[in-house]
Design an enzyme around this catalytic site. Structure first.
Site, mmCIF file in Angstrom:
data_model
loop_
_atom_site.group_PDB
_atom_site.id
_atom_site.type_symbol
_atom_site.label_atom_id
_atom_site.label_comp_id
_atom_site.label_asym_id
_atom_site.label_seq_id
_atom_site.Cartn_x
_atom_site.Cartn_y
_atom_site.Cartn_z
ATOM 1 N N ASP A 154 -5.841 -17.926 -55.478
ATOM 2 C CA ASP A 154 -6.043 -17.944 -54.034
ATOM 3 C C ASP A 154 -4.835 -18.470 -53.279
ATOM 4 O OD1 ASP A 154 -6.096 -20.659 -54.427
ATOM 5 O OD2 ASP A 154 -8.234 -20.889 -54.031
ATOM 6 N N CYS A 200 30.193 1.260 -47.371
ATOM 7 C CA CYS A 200 30.069 1.446 -48.818
ATOM 8 C C CYS A 200 29.842 0.102 -49.495
ATOM 9 C CB CYS A 200 31.316 2.116 -49.395
ATOM 10 S SG CYS A 200 32.797 1.085 -49.292
ATOM 11 N N ASP A 219 -7.456 -16.157 -61.768
ATOM 12 C CA ASP A 219 -8.345 -17.269 -61.455
ATOM 13 C C ASP A 219 -9.731 -16.675 -61.199
ATOM 14 O OD1 ASP A 219 -9.274 -19.847 -60.464
ATOM 15 O OD2 ASP A 219 -9.172 -18.907 -58.488
#
Length: 707
Positions: free
Chosen positions: A594, A14, A414
Site C-alpha cells: 500500500d 544529436c 502484501d
C-alpha cells in the site's frame, strides 16, 4: 538540502550535443545529479542551493554553445514546440524544391547557370541551414564537435569546391558542380529534424494532457463576493465554488453541497464518485453533476496533479543504464568520424582517384556517420513507454525502473489493502435491525476497523444510531456500552464468555446479558486479483503472498487468488527480511504494497509497486505507482517493460548496423553525399517511429503486442 530545477535547452540535435550539455552541468559546482533529455530538450538538475543557483546552471549550458532558460508554462511550451515543427517543415519543403530546381538547372546550358545554382545554394544555406552553421561555429569555439559540425563540414566542402569551379572553371579538367549535393544534404537533414519534432510532440502527449487538466481559473468567494481568480492566485483556505460540468481547480475539502466527480484521470475508474461534506477533491478532476463549495487545502507543487506531473517529468528525464553506454559511444563518434573522413580522402588521393573523388567520398563519410539514430534509440523508447504507462494508470519512475522491471522473476504481494480491499465489510448478520442499531452505536466509539464495518452496515440499512453512555473497550477483545438504557456488549466469543454469555460467530452481540446474534466481517479479495496472479504466472513470474495476518487467514486469501507460496505472521521489519532473503536466493524481486506500512519492503525490493487510490497516492513509496486499484497493473508494467526493451534492442541494432554498413560503403565511394544525407535522416526517423509503436502496447486484448 537539495533543490531540483528543470531547464529548457535549445540547439541540441544529436547525442553528442546531449553529452556536452550533460558534462557541463555535472562539472558545475554544487550539482549532485543532472539528466539531459535530447527528445524533450530539457535538463533536470539536482543541486545544492548553498553552492550554486539556477541562473548559474543556465549560464553553464549557454557557455557550451547552446540556448538555455527556465521552462515555460505548459501551453506556451506546447505552442513553441508546434511553431518549431512548422518552421522546420517549411524550411524542409522549400529546401527540397530548391534542390530540385538546382538539379533541373544542371541539365540546361548557359554561362549564367552555375551562378544561378550558387545563388540558390547560398539562399538555402543562409536561411534554412543557418541554425546548423551557427551551432557548428559555437561548438568549434568550445572545442567540441556534434552533428551540426558534420553537416557543416560536408555541405561547406561541397559548396566551396563548386564555388571555386564556378569562379575559375579553367583550373579543372572536369569542372563538375555539387551545389545540388549541398542543398539536398541540408534539405534531408532538416526534413529529418522536422519529422523528429513532430514525433517528439507525440511522445510527450501524456504529459501535456496531464498539465492541461488543471483549469486556468477558479471561482473563489472572498468577503462574500464571487470572482474568477487565476488558479496561480488561489490561496490556502480560499472557499471555491464548483458547478455542474466544471473542473475542480485545486485540491481541497468539501464544505457544503454535493456532487458526483469524475476522477478517472487519477484512478482510471469511469464511474463518478459521490462527494459530500468532508470529502476530499483533487484538482483537475471533473464535477459531472451537483454543486458544492470546498476549501482549498493543497496548492502548487504539493497537489496530487502537480506531483504526478513532476514524477512524469523525472521519469522522462531519467536515464536507463544502457543509455549511458550508447551515450559514451556517441560522444566519441564525432572525432572518430572526422578521422575516418580524413583517412578516406588520403586513401583516394593515394589511389590516384583525384582530389574531387577524395573530397566527395570524405563528405559522404561525414554525413553518413552522424550518431543521431544511436542517441535517440533509448530516450525515445523510454519517453513513449512512460507516457503509455501513464495512460494505463502506471507511474513508472524512469528508464532504470523500466530496465529492472523486465528482469523480475518474483512478485511479492502484501495481503491487506493490496490483494484484499483493505476495507472490511459485513457479509452476514444474524440479528435483527434493533440489535444491529445498538451494536453499531457502541462500535461507533471504537477505533477498530471492524467496528467501522459494522457502523457502515447499519447506516446502509438506514438505521439511526443513538448516543452511547458508559463506554469502554477491552483491547483486542471487544467493546461495551449503554444504549437507550440497555447494556450492549460486542466482541469475540472469548470476550462474551468472560462476561457470562455464550455466543458463536466471529463477532458476537449481547444485550442485557443475553446473546442477540453474531456478525461476520470479511476483508474481501480485490476484484481482478485472481486474474492478475494468472497474468503474472503467464509472464513466467512466481507470486508470493507476504502478510502480518494469521497463517490461516493468509492461506485462505492466497488460495482464493491462486497464490501457492505464503509467508504469514510477519511484521513490517519481517517483510523487509523476507524480501532480502528472496533476493539472496538469486531472485529479482518486485514487491507490491500500500506504499505506507510497506514502504521499507518496497524500498528493499528491486522494484517496489505502490498501490495508489484517488487523492492518497503514495508516489514516493515505490518505483511504480498504481493509480488504479487494480493489481493487473503489475503485470501490465512488466509486459510494458519487456516490450520497451525489445524496441530498444531493435533501435540500437539498426542504428549500429546502419553505421557498420554505410560508413565503409561511403568510404569506398558507393554512396554519394546526397544519398548519405537521405539515409542518415531516414535512420533517425526510423528509430523515433519504431519507438512510437509502444503507444499501442497492450491495446490488443491485453496482449504485449506492439504492432
Amino acid at each position: 538540502m537539495t533543490e531540483t530545477v528543470h531547464i529548457n535547452v535549445g540547439g541540441m540535435t544529436c547525442a553528442a550535443c546531449q553529452a556536452h550539455v550533460q558534462r557541463a552541468l555535472e562539472r558545475s559546482p554544487g550539482v549532485k545529479k543532472a539528466a539531459v533529455n535530447l527528445m524533450t530538450g530539457d535538463a533536470t538538475v539536482a543541486f545544492d542551493p548553498a553552492r550554486t543557483r539556477a541562473d548559474a546552471l543556465i549560464q553553464a549550458v549557454i557557455d557550451t554553445g547552446y540556448e538555455a532558460r527556465l521552462p515555460m508554462e505548459g501551453e506556451d511550451r506546447e505552442r513553441e514546440q508546434a511553431a518549431e515543427a512548422r518552421e522546420l517543415t517549411l524550411k524542409a519543403i522549400v529546401s527540397l524544391i530548391a534542390g530540385a530546381v538546382v538539379m533541373w538547372l544542371a541539365m540546361l546550358h548557359g554561362s549564367f547557370i552555375p551562378w544561378a545554382q550558387m545563388g540558390i545554394a547560398i539562399f538555402v544555406m543562409a536561411w534554412a541551414g543557418r541554425r546548423i552553421y551557427v551551432g557548428a561555429w559555437k561548438a568549434a569555439r568550445h572545442g567540441t564537435g556534434d552533428m551540426n559540425a558534420l553537416v557543416a563540414l560536408g555541405t561547406g566542402a561541397a559548396f566551396l569546391y563548386s564555388a571555386v569551379v564556378t569562379v575559375e572553371p579553367q583550373w579543372f579538367a572536369h569542372p563538375d558542380l555539387y551545389y545540388e549535393a549541398a542543398v539536398f544534404i541540408l534539405a534531408f537533414v532538416i526534413s529529418g529534424r522536422a519529422l523528429e519534432a513532430r514525433a517528439k510532440r507525440r511522445t510527450t502527449s501524456a504529459l501535456r494532457k496531464l498539465i492541461g487538466l488543471q483549469p486556468p481559473v477558479a471561482r473563489v468567494m472572498r468577503e462574500g463576493i464571487e470572482s474568477d481568480v487565476p488558479v496561480e492566485q488561489v490561496r490556502r483556505g480560499d472557499l471555491i465554488i464548483v458547478r455542474p460540468g466544471e473542473k475542480i481547480a485545486v485540491d481541497g475539502e468539501v464544505i457544503d453541497g454535493a456532487g458526483w466527480v469524475d476522477e478517472s484521470m487519477l484512478t482510471g475508474e469511469p464511474a463518478p464518485v459521490a462527494k459530500t461534506a468532508a470529502s476530499a477533491v483533487s484538482g483537475g478532476t471533473l464535477n459531472t453533476t451537483g454543486s458544492f463549495r470546498y476549501r482549498a487545502t493543497t496548492l502548487g507543487e504539493q497537489s496530487v496533479l502537480a506531483r504526478i506531473v513532476s514524477l512524469m517529468r523525472q521519469a522522462q528525464a531519467s536515464r536507463a543504464p544502457i543509455e549511458r553506454v550508447a551515450d559514451k559511444i556517441s560522444s566519441i563518434f564525432v572525432p572518430v568520424v572526422m578521422a575516418l573522413a580524413l583517412l578516406t580522402a588520403f586513401g583516394w588521393v593515394l589511389a590516384g582517384a583525384g582530389a574531387m573523388k577524395a573530397a566527395v567520398s570524405a563528405v559522404a563519410v561525414l554525413i553518413i556517420a552522424c550518431p543521431c539514430a544511436m542517441g535517440l534509440a533509448v530516450p525515445t523508447a523510454v519517453m513513449v513507454a512512460t507516457g503509455r504507462g501513464a495512460e494505463m494508470g502506471l507511474l513508472i519512475k524512469g528508464g532504470e525502473t523500466l530496465e529492472k522491471l523486465r528482469r523480475l522473476d518474483t512478485i511479492a504481494f502484501d495481503k491487506t489493502g493490496t490483494v484484499t480491499e483493505g476495507r472490511p465489510r459485513v457479509v452476514h448478520a444474524s440479528l435483527d435491525d434493533d440489535a444491529l442499531r445498538m451494536a453499531a452505536a457502541v462500535e461507533r466509539r471504537s477505533e477498530h476497523p471492524l467496528g467501522g464495518a459494522i457502523v457502515a452496515c447499519a447506516e446502509s440499512r438506514g438505521l439511526t444510531l443513538a448516543e452511547v453512555e458508559d463506554f469502554h473497550a477491552i483491547a483486542g477483545r471487544g467493546v461495551e456500552g449503554r444504549v437507550d438504557g440497555r447494556r450492549v456488549a460486542v466482541g469475540s466469543r472469548a470476550f462474551l464468555e468472560s462476561t457470562g454469555m455464550q455466543g458463536n460467530g466471529a463477532i458476537g452481540v449481547a444485550i442485557d446479558g443475553r446473546y442477540a446474534g453474531s456478525i461476520e466481517v470479511s476483508d474481501p479479495v480485490r476484484a481482478g486479483a485472481k486474474d492478475a496472479v494468472a497474468a503474472l504466472r503467464k509472464l513466467g513470474l512466481e507470486v508470493v503472498l507476504i502478510s502480518g495476518d494469521r497463517v490461516e487467514a493468509a492461506k485462505a486469501v492466497a488460495e482464493a487468488v491462486g497464490i501457492g507460496r505464503v509467508i504469514a505472521g510477519v511484521l513490517p521489519d519481517g517483510k523487509v527480511a523476507e524480501i532480502r532473503r528472496l533476493r539472496e536466493e538469486g531472485r529479482i524481486v518486485g514487491m507490491a504494497g500500500d506504499g505506507i506500512n510497506d514502504a521499507p519492503a518496497l524500498a528493499q525490493a528491486d522494484v517496489g509497486f505502490a498501490m495508489g487510490s484517488g487523492t492518497d497516492i503514495a508516489i514516493e513509496a515505490g518505483d511504480v505507482t498504481l493509480l488504479r486499484a487494480d493489481l493487473n497493473g503489475v503485470a501490465r508494467a512488466v509486459a510494458l517493460s519487456r516490450a520497451t526493451w525489445s524496441v530498444i534492442r531493435q533501435n540500437l541494432f539498426w542504428a549500429l548496423a546502419y553505421n557498420v554498413i554505410a560508413i565503409p560503403a561511403a568510404a569506398l565511394g558507393y554512396l554519394s553525399p546526397v544519398i548519405a544525407s537521405a539515409a542518415m535522416a531516414a535512420s533517425s526517423v526510423t528509430v523515433v517511429f519504431n519507438s512510437l509503436r509502444l503507444k499501442r502496447t497492450l491495446k490488443k486484448g491485453g496482449q504485449t503486442a506492439t504492432a
